[in-house]
Design an enzyme around this catalytic site. Sequence first.
Site, PDB file in Angstrom:
ATOM      1  CD  GLU A   1      13.699   1.371   8.840  1.00  0.00           C
ATOM      2  OE1 GLU A   1      14.134   2.436   9.328  1.00  0.00           O
ATOM      3  OE2 GLU A   1      14.278   0.282   8.954  1.00  0.00           O
TER       4      GLU A   1
ATOM      5  N   GLY B   1       2.961   5.179  12.662  1.00  0.00           N
ATOM      6  CA  GLY B   1       3.608   3.896  12.929  1.00  0.00           C
ATOM      7  C   GLY B   1       3.147   3.312  14.255  1.00  0.00           C
TER       8      GLY B   1
ATOM      9  CB  CYS C   1      13.224   8.991   7.814  1.00  0.00           C
ATOM     10  SG  CYS C   1      14.002   7.867   6.672  1.00  0.00           S
TER      11      CYS C   1
ATOM     12  CD  GLU D   1      -2.436   9.240   1.317  1.00  0.00           C
ATOM     13  OE1 GLU D   1      -2.092   8.044   1.503  1.00  0.00           O
ATOM     14  OE2 GLU D   1      -2.312  10.128   2.182  1.00  0.00           O
TER      15      GLU D   1
ATOM     16  CE  LYS E   1      -2.028   3.026   1.873  1.00  0.00           C
ATOM     17  NZ  LYS E   1      -1.800   4.432   1.472  1.00  0.00           N
TER      18      LYS E   1
ATOM     19  N   GLY F   1       7.074   5.424   7.602  1.00  0.00           N
ATOM     20  CA  GLY F   1       6.270   6.642   7.628  1.00  0.00           C
ATOM     21  C   GLY F   1       6.506   7.386   8.923  1.00  0.00           C
TER      22      GLY F   1
ATOM     23  CD  GLU G   1      10.557  13.139  10.894  1.00  0.00           C
ATOM     24  OE1 GLU G   1       9.430  12.697  11.156  1.00  0.00           O
ATOM     25  OE2 GLU G   1      11.438  12.453  10.343  1.00  0.00           O
TER      26      GLU G   1
HETATM   27  P1  NAI Z   1       2.124   8.688   7.222  1.00  0.00           P
HETATM   28  O1  NAI Z   1       2.900   8.078   8.304  1.00  0.00           O
HETATM   29  O2  NAI Z   1       0.844   9.386   7.520  1.00  0.00           O
HETATM   30  O3  NAI Z   1       1.806   7.611   6.088  1.00  0.00           O
HETATM   31  C1  NAI Z   1       2.685   6.587   5.688  1.00  0.00           C
HETATM   32  C2  NAI Z   1       1.854   5.511   5.041  1.00  0.00           C
HETATM   33  O4  NAI Z   1       0.936   4.983   5.989  1.00  0.00           O
HETATM   34  C3  NAI Z   1       1.001   5.993   3.869  1.00  0.00           C
HETATM   35  O5  NAI Z   1       0.951   5.000   2.876  1.00  0.00           O
HETATM   36  C4  NAI Z   1      -0.356   6.164   4.499  1.00  0.00           C
HETATM   37  O6  NAI Z   1      -1.409   6.092   3.580  1.00  0.00           O
HETATM   38  C5  NAI Z   1      -0.375   5.009   5.466  1.00  0.00           C
HETATM   39  N1  NAI Z   1      -1.316   5.146   6.568  1.00  0.00           N
HETATM   40  C6  NAI Z   1      -1.767   6.284   7.150  1.00  0.00           C
HETATM   41  N2  NAI Z   1      -2.641   5.990   8.117  1.00  0.00           N
HETATM   42  C7  NAI Z   1      -2.749   4.643   8.171  1.00  0.00           C
HETATM   43  C8  NAI Z   1      -3.494   3.729   8.957  1.00  0.00           C
HETATM   44  N3  NAI Z   1      -4.326   4.161   9.905  1.00  0.00           N
HETATM   45  N4  NAI Z   1      -3.340   2.410   8.752  1.00  0.00           N
HETATM   46  C9  NAI Z   1      -2.517   1.962   7.802  1.00  0.00           C
HETATM   47  N5  NAI Z   1      -1.798   2.771   7.008  1.00  0.00           N
HETATM   48  C10 NAI Z   1      -1.900   4.096   7.186  1.00  0.00           C
HETATM   49  O7  NAI Z   1       3.069   9.626   6.463  1.00  0.00           O
HETATM   50  P2  NAI Z   1       2.666  10.662   5.359  1.00  0.00           P
HETATM   51  O8  NAI Z   1       1.203  10.946   5.317  1.00  0.00           O
HETATM   52  O9  NAI Z   1       3.268  10.142   4.150  1.00  0.00           O
HETATM   53  O10 NAI Z   1       3.413  11.923   5.934  1.00  0.00           O
HETATM   54  C11 NAI Z   1       2.994  12.517   7.154  1.00  0.00           C
HETATM   55  C12 NAI Z   1       4.187  12.983   7.922  1.00  0.00           C
HETATM   56  O11 NAI Z   1       4.962  11.862   8.310  1.00  0.00           O
HETATM   57  C13 NAI Z   1       5.138  13.820   7.104  1.00  0.00           C
HETATM   58  O12 NAI Z   1       4.729  15.135   7.090  1.00  0.00           O
HETATM   59  C14 NAI Z   1       6.425  13.590   7.799  1.00  0.00           C
HETATM   60  O13 NAI Z   1       6.550  14.443   8.885  1.00  0.00           O
HETATM   61  C15 NAI Z   1       6.328  12.177   8.289  1.00  0.00           C
HETATM   62  N6  NAI Z   1       6.973  11.197   7.419  1.00  0.00           N
HETATM   63  C16 NAI Z   1       8.054  10.516   7.869  1.00  0.00           C
HETATM   64  C17 NAI Z   1       8.689   9.606   7.063  1.00  0.00           C
HETATM   65  C18 NAI Z   1       9.865   8.877   7.508  1.00  0.00           C
HETATM   66  O14 NAI Z   1      10.437   8.117   6.744  1.00  0.00           O
HETATM   67  N7  NAI Z   1      10.282   9.044   8.726  1.00  0.00           N
HETATM   68  C19 NAI Z   1       8.249   9.337   5.693  1.00  0.00           C
HETATM   69  C20 NAI Z   1       7.091  10.102   5.309  1.00  0.00           C
HETATM   70  C21 NAI Z   1       6.495  10.974   6.159  1.00  0.00           C
HETATM   71 MG    MG Z   2      -0.661  10.755   6.566  1.00  0.00          MG
END
Ligand code: NAI
Ligand code: MG
Length: 515
Positions: free
Chosen positions: A277, A260, A311, A205, A202, A255, A408
Amino acid sequence: MNKESQTVNIPAAITTDMPRLQGALARFPRDRAMWIDGREDASASEMVERYSPAHGVLVTRTPRGQAADAERAIGAARQAFDHGPWPKMSAGERAGVLLRVADAIDRERDLLAHLDCLESGKPIAQARGEVEATADIWRYAAALARTLHGDSYASLGSERLGVVLREPVGVVAIITPWNFPLLIVSQKLPFALAAGCTCVVKPSEMTSASTLHLARLLSEAGLPKGACNVITGFGPEAGAPLATDPRVDMLTFTGSTQIGRAVMAAASASLKKVAMELGGKNPQIVLADADMEAAVDACAFGAYFNAGECCNAGSRILVEGAIAEEFTARLAKKVQQIRIGDPLDPEINIGAIISAGHLGKIEASIAAATKAGAAIRTGGARVAGDGLFMAPTIVDGVTADMAVATEEIFGPVVSVQTIASPEDAIACANASSYGLSAAVWSRNIDVALHVSRQIRAGTVWINTFMDGTPELPFGGYRQSGIGRELGRNAVADFTEEKTLHMHQGPRTAWWLPRV
Ligand code: NAI
Ligand code: MG
């Protein structure tokens, strides 16, 4: 603060090249279907529209998958694991498929790079580099596939023999973010497949197109149907069932730390294996004897690569007092040379920010930092234009208690804190809930090693930043994650151990007389 270093070369406004964008868009179809059980699945009734964050123009439409779609994909992966050929094939045969995938990634490099560039806003030249690195990871996974093995114990006495098998863990769910769409899925998927697992992916989006294209390449390379399924849509709709469904044996997520944590809690109901991660607030420690020129360049790279949406971003610089002013002034000069602009321009260094909402959060973090008493050394504001651009920003005069030093931001914002000594740097680096990565700059190898060994982080770079290679494990201490990716255990991480405990010769009775 010195006046000269406040002037910024950031353009007053960024204009994007619309004919070039139209040329890029002409190369691939707008719409893509999900990929379930070896074919396109067009059952979603709604599409998620993605506008290029640099141009404000519609670039892709991917299905808004729902729980039923996720459940269908899990069913296909389950069937492919329980009854399909993939887990039963030899590692050599599986490696053959992975190698053909790597060749296909090379062949389709330009298309894959454009999909990631247009959906995420990252520079096209960088996206091409990421696709190359991705192909390399698939080749590494293919090589590792054939090294996977268990253990044997002939040391238990003449009546006993122990053999430990490594079996694929089963159905693996993979949830990925938007910052490195193709690269991050490829830190997980080829290793899970190498182990003999089947998968449901997944992607975010906002950046699903390259993952959907990858699924097609896998199928063309000979991956059996159902062994890799891709569902798209929003996390709470399409992603959540992957955490809760008991037919999924393992969940690997990249994410935010916040999501997480929630996903891991949801996964606990069925006690599946999890790998995470997550975020980081990674210190770049610059000691007084550092090679200043090299440190300035690496700190700028660490802070602003991928617009800081990383990250691993080196988002807090801890610089020793004696060189703090000179270092910060030189860093500010360097920042003024960074080229920010249209991601399709092969010459730029920084492209667009992922979304308007995220850009707003970055600005709010900067506002909070100045309110708390920090100073903007350079940048500090968005750049006008068609798209979502943020000037690379240095926040100076930061103290450990400020949010800008601990939270972050995930944008092109670096905080500079002064430290008094290497010991102070260690304490400051470790005063964080995160522990993903860090860097130490010193010409004194004893000091550099001492500091590196005291830091609680999954990766410490010495006199460099953000170098990576598939051979070296990557992942976080503390709230930066659970488990490691890449490295020589990367395939083993997707296995279960099974003990075969054998008895040789007549067995001694328990206590009852023979019957
Ligand atoms: P996110 O953590 O919200 O999403 C990552 C993935 O998880 C996406 O595919 C999302 O659709 C999915 N997801 C969201 N809610 C979920 C749920 N309840 N159950 C299962 N899957 C779910 O990260 P997003 O929206 O990409 O970015 C949000 C913030 O997260 C960013 O602004 C940034 O601060 C941080 N981030 C950190 C990352 C890292 O590698 N440390 C990578 C991307 C974002
Ligand atoms: Mg999100």
